[in-house]
Write an enzyme that holds these catalytic residues in place. Structure first.
Site, short mmCIF file in Angstrom:
data_model
loop_
_atom_site.label_atom_id
_atom_site.label_comp_id
_atom_site.label_asym_id
_atom_site.label_seq_id
_atom_site.Cartn_x
_atom_site.Cartn_y
_atom_site.Cartn_z
N GLY A 8 10.32 -3.91 -5.32
CA GLY A 8 8.88 -3.86 -5.12
C GLY A 8 8.30 -2.50 -5.41
O GLY A 8 8.68 -1.51 -4.80
N GLY A 10 5.17 -1.49 -4.91
CA GLY A 10 3.89 -1.30 -4.21
C GLY A 10 3.85 0.08 -3.58
O GLY A 10 4.58 1.00 -3.97
N PHE A 11 2.97 0.22 -2.58
CA PHE A 11 2.80 1.54 -1.96
C PHE A 11 4.10 2.05 -1.35
O PHE A 11 4.46 3.22 -1.51
CB PHE A 11 1.72 1.47 -0.89
CG PHE A 11 0.34 1.33 -1.45
CD1 PHE A 11 -0.27 2.39 -2.10
CD2 PHE A 11 -0.36 0.13 -1.34
CE1 PHE A 11 -1.55 2.27 -2.62
CE2 PHE A 11 -1.63 0.00 -1.87
CZ PHE A 11 -2.23 1.07 -2.51
N GLU A 169 -15.17 -8.43 1.98
CA GLU A 169 -15.44 -7.69 0.74
C GLU A 169 -15.81 -8.63 -0.39
O GLU A 169 -16.76 -8.37 -1.15
CB GLU A 169 -14.22 -6.83 0.38
CG GLU A 169 -14.16 -5.57 1.23
CD GLU A 169 -12.79 -4.90 1.27
OE1 GLU A 169 -12.71 -3.80 1.85
OE2 GLU A 169 -11.82 -5.47 0.74
N ASP A 298 4.23 -4.47 4.07
CA ASP A 298 3.81 -5.75 4.66
C ASP A 298 4.98 -6.68 4.93
O ASP A 298 4.89 -7.59 5.77
CB ASP A 298 2.83 -6.48 3.70
CG ASP A 298 1.49 -5.78 3.60
OD1 ASP A 298 1.35 -4.67 4.16
OD2 ASP A 298 0.57 -6.33 2.96
#
Lengths: 422, 422
Positions: A8, A10-11, A169, A298
């Site tokens: 992964g 991601g962040f 949003e 997450d």
């Protein structure tokens, strides 16, 4: 040489990789991701509502990490872990590891209704953002051609399911688009009459904020033409309508921003999961019984001192990726691991292009100031210089001209021969 | 009030619409297009090779024309013309017209091999450009994971079929990407060893230029690692290889830039077509026997004074759109039509990011100066201020940093449940 495999980009995964890249230790790192890009998910709703282009919020993982010669990047799917032999099972074969970091994120959950997905796309990937954009813009195009007023009304009804930050949003951005951007572009419809309904199953939207900030956000949404329906769980859905209790609304566009679940991978591992399918981790973010396998972002369920799980936010993911990488490096150097600690700085949500709410614990801010803070934080954290600069410019121009820069409808298929006579 | 229907929002249709919009006459105009955007096709190869984003070269047609209150824009497909009743037949019903302007462009032709399309995508739409980008970038991702050297070589072989401007631009851009941009991003492959072969059936590439400029372009391509094979018509193709006469090359990526054909619509009209399926038009660009139906742009075959068809270039299309609109306005005001005249200014083709060739009839230029001219002309003509500004900035940054800004691979499908376990 120890081999660290990170699943992964991601962040969390990217931060861990950079820590290894910058360390002078002899570690070989392999980053594996299903896509070729790191995605700045907090701005994904802007791609879905035609404010930004796909490449504005995404950067190839291998170009972010290209200067670190000890890191390879491979595009592929992780399918399981062979804990006995320390192998990651992927669609391109087994990859041996000394340490494994799982940071695959989450996917949408439709609870017991996976069949709702085609009717109500979620917003986790660039492909989904493009699909949502296509549906929103196509609804206006169809409405412009429609002579039947009731069909037109259905086409101009947008339902967003889920009153968390993403739902708020999305709803705010659609409100703004219809009230300002599209105003003069149509002849047979008035986009300002578009009905936008935000459905929330619980008693109020943005439940992670205080009741007063949540009510402020509701009023802000109303000023953009969004109606907020609380205590309104979806009971059923078909192509063309949605049912909430005894009420039925005709709509051509339903967007899903409610509930997430872990990836299939988690269920295959045979490790402790929480009720959302996240992996419950030890104080050092490793999996119980598998001290060389860590989970971050997450995908992990980490209980803080008050026994509350940390929220699924990018600052948490970044700090976790960093902590794991440092602990692995420490262990390689014969030092001991440190437990993970997280200090929560604040939470923000934006409503349209000049309003936001922010909660920093000690103090709260709303309105334009909160929005400017939100803007600053998000532009600052966008990965890659090019993107940061362009996103800022695009937003400035969009703010001044009220035009959406990326209002392009792309078809699902690229083939000519598919659309002969359609 | 007279109703003018324009099919196609390309260069010709848009120019005609603007002439009607700016005229003070009482004319109602409807523009119908299959997509919602005007596409700046000359730069499509940049989207295919990850230099630009989709929205950099496309603008919603309705936003370009929104200030003209007498113009409506509808998204739909034209399927035929009922000449007797003056109706355009579309997928959303019949549209009555007083004047009709057809400017639908052309599509790729695979001659007698429509089955080649899935193996060798062409480059006429944004969707196709995205597909080509996905294939090029995915080939490198697969090669990085591949242990078998012969499979790796196959993945790193790119064949471009057709030595016209599109084929040359694609081949040059892929050459540049492999030789400069991707250089440091991979660990198991060397992108600089990528084989790029440009196949041309005729005796030389860029046959609209002089033999010496064509040979200059060939040498420029060679310096970017592209090998040019002339007199090399494709005889067959399957998933994984292409055959040229007795020779067979293994390749994972074939791109098609050879030959165009008219849309299906033309064949249904029962009007005179040339051998490419283009509609042969009268001196005023109307169809013989149907004086209120005009054809412009690539869809039209217009013979100039020397009885040679005008080339399929945007300046021709723009001038034709303008001439038709002016003639219709003249006729409405009781004046007579003027025949169409076109003065050819020049032709350009670019090879990579610092070389081009240009032929202005009286003089020819090559190299950097031609490339700067090309850059200026293309940025100047990009529709919409936003885009022009951003494209210029993106190019400046790309030129300095040698990075491609839009190297994002998007999947075909947006659904989560499609890729469980794949």
């Amino acid at each position: 040489m120890k081999h660290v495999v990170i699943v992964g980009g991601g962040f969390a995964g990217l931060k861990a990789a950079k820590v290894f890249g910058n360390a002078k230790s002899d570690v070989k790192v392999t980053v594996i991701d299903k896509t070729n890009h790191h995605l700045f998910q907090p701005l994904l709703y802007q791609v879905a509502t035609a404010g930004l282009s796909q490449s504005d919020i995404s950067v190839p993982i291998r170009s972010i990490l290209s200067s670190f010669k000890n890191i390879s990047v491979l595009k592929g799917n992780a399918q399981g872990v062979d804990f006995t032999n320390n192998h990651l099972i992927t669609d391109f074969g087994n990859v041996a590891f000394d340490y494994l970091i799982l940071s695959c994120g989450v996917r949408h959950s439709y609870y017991d209704h996976p069949e709702w997905e085609t009717m109500a796309p979620g917003l986790k990937t660039l492909e989904q953002a493009s699909e949502i954009r296509r549906r929103i813009l196509s609804a206006f195009e169809e409405a412009e051609k429609e002579a039947d007023k009731s069909k037109q009304k259905k086409l101009l009804t947008f339902i967003i399911v889920g009153g968390g930050p993403t739902g708020v949003e999305l709803a705010g951005a659609i409100g703004e688009m219809t009230r300002y951007t599209l105003g003069r572009d149509f002849r047979n419809i008035d986009p300002k009459l578009t009905r936008i309904i935000l459905l929330e199953a619980g008693p109020r939207i943005l439940s992670m904020f205080s009741a007063s900030q949540s009510s402020r956000a509701t009023r802000d949404l109303e000023s953009l033409g969004v109606q907020v329906w609380t205590s309104s769980p979806v009971t059923s859905m078909d192509n063309g309508s949605i049912t909430v209790g005894n009420e039925r609304i005709e709509t051509a566009t339903v967007l899903w921003a409610a509930g997430v679940t872990a990836t299939e991978l988690n269920r295959k591992l045979g490790v402790p999961l929480n009720d959302q399918g996240r992996i419950i981790v030890e104080p050092d973010l490793s999996i119980k019984g598998h001290p060389n396998v860590f989970v971050a972002g997450d995908q992990a369920c980490f209980f803080d001192k008050s026994n509350v799980p940390l929220p699924p936010l990018s600052p948490v993911a970044i700090k976790q990726g960093e902590s794991i990488a440092k602990n692995i490096l420490a262990e390689i150097n014969g030092e001991s691991r440190k437990p993970f600690h997280y200090k929560h700085l604040g939470t923000m949500a934006t409503i349209g292009r000049s309003r936001a709410i922010a909660d920093f614990g000690l103090f709260r801010v709303n309105g334009l100031f909160a929005w400017l803070l939100w803007l600053f934080v998000h532009i600052y954290f966008i990965a890659g210089f090019n993107n940061r600069f362009f996103v800022f410019l695009k937003w400035c121009i969009a703010y001044v001209t009220n035009k959406k820069g990326a209002r392009i409808i792309l078809k699902d298929s690229w083939r000519f021969y598919d659309d002969i006579d359609d």
